[in-house]
Design a protein around this motif. Structure first.
Motif, PDB file in Angstrom:
ATOM      1  N   GLU A 507       0.834  -1.201   0.000  1.00 48.89           N
ATOM      2  CA  GLU A 507       0.000   0.000   0.000  1.00 48.89           C
ATOM      3  C   GLU A 507       0.872   1.254   0.000  1.00 48.89           C
ATOM      4  OE1 GLU A 507      -3.864   1.890   2.324  1.00 48.89           O
ATOM      5  OE2 GLU A 507      -2.592   0.420   3.342  1.00 48.89           O
ATOM      6  N   ASP A 508       1.952   1.233   0.810  1.00 50.31           N
ATOM      7  CA  ASP A 508       2.871   2.374   0.793  1.00 50.31           C
ATOM      8  C   ASP A 508       3.483   2.550  -0.587  1.00 50.31           C
ATOM      9  OD1 ASP A 508       2.341   2.751   3.459  1.00 50.31           O
ATOM     10  OD2 ASP A 508       4.131   1.656   4.148  1.00 50.31           O
ATOM     11  N   GLY A 509       3.904   1.437  -1.192  1.00 51.83           N
ATOM     12  CA  GLY A 509       4.482   1.506  -2.531  1.00 51.83           C
ATOM     13  C   GLY A 509       3.493   1.997  -3.562  1.00 51.83           C
ATOM     14  N   ALA A 510       2.245   1.521  -3.461  1.00 57.79           N
ATOM     15  CA  ALA A 510       1.222   1.968  -4.400  1.00 57.79           C
ATOM     16  C   ALA A 510       0.956   3.460  -4.250  1.00 57.79           C
ATOM     17  CB  ALA A 510      -0.067   1.173  -4.180  1.00 57.79           C
ATOM     18  N   ASN A 511       0.987   3.945  -3.014  1.00 62.45           N
ATOM     19  CA  ASN A 511       0.812   5.386  -2.802  1.00 62.45           C
ATOM     20  C   ASN A 511       1.947   6.169  -3.446  1.00 62.45           C
ATOM     21  OD1 ASN A 511      -1.573   5.080  -1.328  1.00 62.45           O
ATOM     22  ND2 ASN A 511      -0.503   4.887   0.619  1.00 62.45           N
ATOM     23  N   GLN A 512       3.190   5.668  -3.255  1.00 58.91           N
ATOM     24  CA  GLN A 512       4.329   6.343  -3.883  1.00 58.91           C
ATOM     25  C   GLN A 512       4.229   6.286  -5.404  1.00 58.91           C
ATOM     26  OE1 GLN A 512       8.036   4.800  -2.365  1.00 58.91           O
ATOM     27  NE2 GLN A 512       7.349   4.889  -0.246  1.00 58.91           N
ATOM     28  N   LEU A 513       3.834   5.106  -5.918  1.00 57.20           N
ATOM     29  CA  LEU A 513       3.705   4.950  -7.373  1.00 57.20           C
ATOM     30  C   LEU A 513       2.649   5.898  -7.917  1.00 57.20           C
ATOM     31  CD1 LEU A 513       4.451   3.403  -9.950  1.00 57.20           C
ATOM     32  CD2 LEU A 513       2.702   1.725  -9.355  1.00 57.20           C
TER      33      LEU A 513
END
Length: 600
Positions: A507-513
């Motif tokens: 989820e953190d990565g998706a937010n950054q992406l």
């Protein structure tokens, strides 16, 4: 003899007098009307081998509409008629001539203080050491020729800003490893021709290097002409359309990543619920597993008590003392109560298990079933997003899909546990009810019997003991199954905890992406307009189609059609041995003979 001298003088006067009478005076040229329709200038400049200016002369081509006297301007030190033998009048910056109809050519030699629009510097290196051009002739080694082109602040900037330079030099094919940066090398007979193009208004450093033997060099030629690069804007329209498509695609990618982020958020929420539900289920199944030995032990006690009672009744005589037997109903009631508590415990466990199983099932169902193709994953890596973030996304995605597939395979086993718990609870309740009923009936029978009803009691206890042995065997098998489920579920729960941690990072990565694609979209959504502005700027910088030629020699000249420059440096040649030759005595011409007449 004296008469002959006078005769020759008279003859000379007859020859020259008409030309004196017809010579145009200066006073007459003050009201000259130009009959020139256009003018071309070709500026020739010679430089020494280092690029320093030696001399400039201009060949002027005038298109004369009507024959007659015409006026031209130029800062010349001297002029020369290249069309016929008519003498030109040169006063200050004015050049007066009698020109026939058609093209009229004349040469003007520029004054020494005139300058070119460009500063040209040429330097030479031999085996990495700077050398003078005069010292380079006949040498062997690695030669490097450097040409520096820049604006001459003392020259006319109009030509620097609007003229394209073509720089060329020729080297023999015998030279090896000819290299250049930004130049084009082409075969020209027995030579190699190296050509550079310098755009208007640009300063450039040009380099040519080669392995030479017995070095000689023909010099550098520079042609300067108005830039007339054809710029086809029709293709550029297609380019901006492509950029629009790219911008739209990035916008769609941003929307897709936003959807991905929402899906990952749901996945993370689902895995959190899965973790909580799995924890409850693990606690319940562990509790059942821990209580299983006590249940088995209690059931063994009941089985042994029933068998003991039955054996006791079977061994007693008909006139036995029934005082002890009166205590049996109370024992059976106690056993029945124990079974009831066990059934209640199983019901509570079944309820907790159902709740945990429902949470587990719901959480896993929230894991998206749609599969990402290899092409879609490759597209994400090509989008410019962080590779590290994408690796986490793909790893978490793979883990979530693995959990979903594993659950699909074991789902029936989880569902069967609920049914087994319900059936076991109902069976134990039924047995508890039967024991209670037996105890009640037995208590009444003992009070009323004198021993004649003992046989019936024995039969009932025999049937009860046999049935309970079967129940006990089933209960032991059930508890062993619960133990296996509890042990296996510990590993599954550990995997679910790792999955939850992974989806949190996901989820953190998706937010950054999504933040990255959002920024990318913001930067590129106006890309077509930005590209069009760049194209317009490029056209403005290099499209010189609206350039109006001006005279190089004088701002007073009008109707300029074209101005070109031809610039050449001196060659570097080995000195040839000088041989003395005896020249024959030159015969005297007509004019020399005529002048001797006046010398007497």
């Amino acid at each position: 003899m004296r008469k002959n001298k006078y005769l020759y003088v008279a003859l000379a006067l007859v020859i020259f007098l008409p030309s004196f009478l017809s010579y145009p005076g200066v006073a007459k040229t003050e009201k000259i009307e130009s009959k020139v329709t256009s003018k071309d200038e070709v500026v020739y400049a010679t430089l020494n081998a280092s690029g320093e200016l030696n001399h400039i002369y201009v060949v002027n081509t005038l298109e004369v509409a009507r024959a007659g006297e015409i006026l031209d301007y130029g800062e010349y030190s001297s002029v020369k008629n290249l069309t016929d033998l008519t003498k030109l009048v040169h006063e200050e910056q004015k050049v007066i001539m009698e020109a026939p109809e058609g093209k009229f050519y004349y040469q003007g030699n520029m004054k020494v203080d005139n300058e070119l629009p460009w500063n040209i510097k040429v330097s030479y290196l031999l085996d990495g050491q700077k050398v003078k051009p005069s010292e380079l002739a006949g040498k062997t080694g690695h030669v490097e020729i450097n040409i520096e082109l820049a604006q001459n602040q003392n020259g006319n900037s109009v030509f620097y800003d609007n003229y394209l330079l073509q720089v060329s030099l020729i080297l023999p094919n015998t030279y090896q490893n000819i290299e250049t940066s930004g130049g084009m090398i082409a075969n020209a007979g027995k030579n190699k021709q190296i050509t550079f193009t310098v755009m208007p208004g640009q300063e450039e450093s040009l380099t040519v290097q080669a392995e030479v033997e017995d070095f000689e060099f023909q010099g550098i030629e520079i042609a300067a002409v108005p830039s007339s690069l054809p710029i086809d804007t029709s293709e550029m329209e297609n380019m901006t359309e492509d950029m629009s498509a790219l911008s739209d695609a990035i916008g769609e990618l941003n929307k897709g990543v936003a959807d991905l982020k929402n899906g990952v958020t749901q996945l993370n929420n689902g895995t959190a619920s899965l973790r909580d539900g799995s924890g409850e289920f693990k606690g319940g199944i562990s509790s059942i597993n821990r209580s299983s030995p006590e249940i088995v032990k209690a059931s063994s006690s009941i089985r042994e008590a029933l068998e003991t009672i039955y054996q006791s009744l079977s061994n007693e005589s008909a006139d036995m003392d029934l005082t002890s037997l009166k205590e049996l109903p109370a024992g059976l009631i106690q056993v029945a109560n124990g079974l009831t508590e066990t059934a209640n415990g199983l019901s509570a466990m079944q309820k907790n298990y159902s709740s945990a199983y429902a949470a587990l099932d719901g959480a896993i169902k929230e894991i998206p079933a749609d599969q990402l193709s290899e092409e879609e994953i490759a597209g994400l890596y090509q989008s410019g997003a962080s590779t590290e973030v994408l690796d986490k996304l793909v790893a978490s995605y793979s883990a979530s899909q693995k959990v979903r597939r594993t659950y699909d395979h074991v789902k029936e086993g989880f569902a069967a546990v609920k049914t087994s718990l319900t059936q076991a609870s109902e069976s134990i309740r039924l047995m508890s009810g039967q024991l209670t009923s037996i105890a009640t009936n037995l208590s009444g029978s003992i009070e009323e019997t004198d021993g004649s009803g003992l046989s019936e009691l024995q039969k009932g206890l025999a049937a009860l003991s046999a049935n309970y042995r079967d129940f006990h065997s089933g209960l032991v098998g059930y508890t062993e199954g619960i133990h296996q489920v509890s042990a296996s579920y510990d590993q599954l729960h550990s995997g679910i905890l790792k999955l939850t941690g992974g989806t949190s990072e996901l989820e953190d990565g998706a937010n950054q992406l999504q933040s990255g694609t959002e920024e990318l979209y913001e930067e590129t959504k106006d890309l077509p307009n930005q590209m069009q502005e760049e194209i317009n700027q490029m056209i403005k910088e290099y499209d010189k189609s609206d350039f109006e030629p001006v005279s190089f020699v004088s701002s007073e000249n009008e109707k300029i059609s074209s101005v070109q420059f031809v610039i050449k440096t001196e060659s570097i040649q080995k000195e040839e041995p000088v041989t003395k030759k005896t020249e024959p005595e030159k015969e005297k011409g007509f004019w020399e003979l005529l002048m001797e007449l006046f010398k007497g």
